[in-house]
Motif scaffolding. Sequence first.
Motif, PDB file in Angstrom:
ATOM      1  N   VAL A 120      55.708   6.848  36.044  1.00  0.00           N
ATOM      2  CA  VAL A 120      56.682   7.490  36.141  1.00  0.00           C
ATOM      3  C   VAL A 120      57.331   8.071  37.037  1.00  0.00           C
ATOM      4  CG1 VAL A 120      57.582   7.136  33.631  1.00  0.00           C
ATOM      5  CG2 VAL A 120      56.342   8.929  33.867  1.00  0.00           C
ATOM      6  N   VAL A 121      58.172   8.169  37.121  1.00  0.00           N
ATOM      7  CA  VAL A 121      58.184   9.591  37.963  1.00  0.00           C
ATOM      8  C   VAL A 121      60.177  10.423  37.167  1.00  0.00           C
ATOM      9  CG1 VAL A 121      60.383   8.145  39.310  1.00  0.00           C
ATOM     10  CG2 VAL A 121      59.585  10.611  40.805  1.00  0.00           C
ATOM     11  N   GLU A 122      60.454  11.439  37.697  1.00  0.00           N
ATOM     12  CA  GLU A 122      61.649  12.852  37.654  1.00  0.00           C
ATOM     13  C   GLU A 122      62.810  12.104  38.040  1.00  0.00           C
ATOM     14  OE1 GLU A 122      60.600  16.120  36.875  1.00  0.00           O
ATOM     15  OE2 GLU A 122      59.367  16.023  34.564  1.00  0.00           O
ATOM     16  N   VAL A 123      63.878  11.525  37.593  1.00  0.00           N
ATOM     17  CA  VAL A 123      65.129  11.562  38.024  1.00  0.00           C
ATOM     18  C   VAL A 123      65.684  12.821  37.622  1.00  0.00           C
ATOM     19  CG1 VAL A 123      64.697   9.421  38.912  1.00  0.00           C
ATOM     20  CG2 VAL A 123      66.090   9.346  36.909  1.00  0.00           C
ATOM     21  N   ASP A 124      67.647  12.295  38.073  1.00  0.00           N
ATOM     22  CA  ASP A 124      68.902  13.500  37.643  1.00  0.00           C
ATOM     23  C   ASP A 124      69.845  13.192  37.262  1.00  0.00           C
ATOM     24  OD1 ASP A 124      69.956  14.541  39.712  1.00  0.00           O
ATOM     25  OD2 ASP A 124      68.228  16.295  39.973  1.00  0.00           O
ATOM     26  N   HIS A 125      70.995  13.941  37.051  1.00  0.00           N
ATOM     27  CA  HIS A 125      72.307  12.852  37.113  1.00  0.00           C
ATOM     28  C   HIS A 125      72.327  12.285  38.305  1.00  0.00           C
ATOM     29  CE1 HIS A 125      72.717  17.377  37.581  1.00  0.00           C
ATOM     30  NE2 HIS A 125      73.400  17.074  38.331  1.00  0.00           N
ATOM     31  N   THR A 126      72.180  12.855  39.031  1.00  0.00           N
ATOM     32  CA  THR A 126      72.902  12.835  40.795  1.00  0.00           C
ATOM     33  C   THR A 126      72.164  11.448  41.700  1.00  0.00           C
ATOM     34  OG1 THR A 126      70.493  13.866  42.047  1.00  0.00           O
ATOM     35  CG2 THR A 126      72.806  15.821  41.632  1.00  0.00           C
ATOM     36  N   TYR A 127      71.237  11.023  40.959  1.00  0.00           N
ATOM     37  CA  TYR A 127      70.879   9.720  41.370  1.00  0.00           C
ATOM     38  C   TYR A 127      72.333   8.375  40.659  1.00  0.00           C
ATOM     39  CZ  TYR A 127      66.290  11.803  42.383  1.00  0.00           C
ATOM     40  OH  TYR A 127      65.389  12.208  42.936  1.00  0.00           O
ATOM     41  N   GLY A 128      72.345   7.595  42.079  1.00  0.00           N
ATOM     42  CA  GLY A 128      72.352   7.145  42.020  1.00  0.00           C
ATOM     43  C   GLY A 128      71.535   5.069  41.763  1.00  0.00           C
ATOM     44  N   PRO A 129      72.635   4.120  41.454  1.00  0.00           N
ATOM     45  CA  PRO A 129      71.462   3.143  41.350  1.00  0.00           C
ATOM     46  C   PRO A 129      70.846   3.281  42.591  1.00  0.00           C
ATOM     47  CG  PRO A 129      73.121   2.245  40.501  1.00  0.00           C
ATOM     48  CD  PRO A 129      74.050   3.792  40.969  1.00  0.00           C
ATOM     49  N   ALA A 130      71.423   2.885  43.878  1.00  0.00           N
ATOM     50  CA  ALA A 130      70.321   2.901  44.523  1.00  0.00           C
ATOM     51  C   ALA A 130      69.182   3.394  44.870  1.00  0.00           C
ATOM     52  CB  ALA A 130      71.522   3.122  46.020  1.00  0.00           C
ATOM     53  N   ASP A 131      69.675   4.581  44.897  1.00  0.00           N
ATOM     54  CA  ASP A 131      68.683   5.995  44.619  1.00  0.00           C
ATOM     55  C   ASP A 131      67.183   5.818  43.439  1.00  0.00           C
ATOM     56  OD1 ASP A 131      70.106   7.662  46.646  1.00  0.00           O
ATOM     57  OD2 ASP A 131      71.566   8.312  44.828  1.00  0.00           O
ATOM     58  N   LEU A 132      67.539   5.425  42.979  1.00  0.00           N
ATOM     59  CA  LEU A 132      66.286   4.315  41.421  1.00  0.00           C
ATOM     60  C   LEU A 132      65.812   4.563  42.163  1.00  0.00           C
ATOM     61  CD1 LEU A 132      68.942   5.110  38.292  1.00  0.00           C
ATOM     62  CD2 LEU A 132      67.524   7.052  39.256  1.00  0.00           C
ATOM     63  N   VAL A 133      65.947   2.860  42.213  1.00  0.00           N
ATOM     64  CA  VAL A 133      65.718   1.951  43.257  1.00  0.00           C
ATOM     65  C   VAL A 133      64.577   2.755  44.317  1.00  0.00           C
ATOM     66  CG1 VAL A 133      65.735  -0.108  44.516  1.00  0.00           C
ATOM     67  CG2 VAL A 133      66.991  -0.214  42.849  1.00  0.00           C
ATOM     68  N   ALA A 134      65.061   3.142  45.103  1.00  0.00           N
ATOM     69  CA  ALA A 134      64.203   3.968  46.399  1.00  0.00           C
ATOM     70  C   ALA A 134      63.343   4.602  44.870  1.00  0.00           C
ATOM     71  CB  ALA A 134      64.859   4.806  47.085  1.00  0.00           C
ATOM     72  N   ALA A 135      63.239   5.487  44.155  1.00  0.00           N
ATOM     73  CA  ALA A 135      62.293   7.190  43.613  1.00  0.00           C
ATOM     74  C   ALA A 135      61.068   5.920  42.574  1.00  0.00           C
ATOM     75  CB  ALA A 135      63.181   6.839  42.667  1.00  0.00           C
ATOM     76  N   GLY A 136      61.791   3.943  42.433  1.00  0.00           N
ATOM     77  CA  GLY A 136      60.607   3.439  42.101  1.00  0.00           C
ATOM     78  C   GLY A 136      59.731   3.212  42.434  1.00  0.00           C
ATOM     79  N   ARG A 137      60.425   2.298  44.026  1.00  0.00           N
ATOM     80  CA  ARG A 137      58.769   1.953  44.513  1.00  0.00           C
ATOM     81  C   ARG A 137      57.368   2.741  44.305  1.00  0.00           C
ATOM     82  NH1 ARG A 137      63.686   1.224  48.977  1.00  0.00           N
ATOM     83  NH2 ARG A 137      64.815   0.307  49.081  1.00  0.00           N
TER      84      ARG A 137
END
Length: 287
Positions: free
Chosen positions: A240-257
């Motif tokens: 897992v990786v932490e994210v927050d409200h500023t992450y859009g769908p594309a940002d979440l995809v990048a964070a998840g790679r």
Amino acid sequence: MEAGRVEHVLTLDCAEAPGIVHAVSGFLLEQGCDILDNHQFGERTQGHFFMRVHFSSVGDAGTVALLREAFAPVARQWAMDWQLREHGAKRKVLIMVSKFGHCLNDLLFRARSGELPVDIVAVVSNHTDHQGLVEWHGIPFHHVPVTAATKPAAEARLLELIDAHEAELVVLARYMQVLSDSLTRQLDGRAINIHHSFLPSFKGAKPYHQAYARGVKTVGATAHYVNSELDEGPIIAQQVVEVDHTYGPADLVAAGRDTECKALSNAVKWHCEGRVILQGNRTVVLR
């Protein structure tokens, strides 16, 4: 390693009972073996026992066959499911991929650097996007297009390639096709998939978009064995990786790679090192 000695890994599971550890360690002592590392787990709720022993013995590469023959009576006595392999022996792996190449690239690098105990014998894809990368690594690339009409023939071709390359493990590195029930049954226990979600949440397509809609604060990935239930196979590894409200769908995809790469490489490594034992729809990972 001392000259004239070789290393092995024994993995076993059976019904829990007093004396199993004594039987295994006693056998190894009788064979002149030295235990280097041992992990064991007794599942009390189901009365099951799991064990992985890394040990050394006098001999050469052929010694493992002699040890298998000698251990067979012990295994029969305790009704064990077991494997005894040479430590560090590389497993033959066939990778499947579609258009997203980050997991493929990660596995190719880790295999080339020696981090994974694998021999990647082939890559199969329903697209040609990564053919150049795969062939640069000196690995055979097979383009097997898939449509609804050609799916049975494509899966038959895949099985032919698995047999031809003598693959022991199939890794779905973001292969974006659902395998048929027939194929998953034939690959039971020897096919690992990476799902770009921290299962059991957000199954199916576009899990990062589902996560965004729910306002999650972590995203992750799950590596699991493939079965006939979509995204519900026994889980081997998660990240897992932490994210927050500023992450859009594309940002979440990048964070998840990165989580996808790490979860998948861990699962492949642990499987090939004999650390993963299936127990119904769960796994026990001895590490």
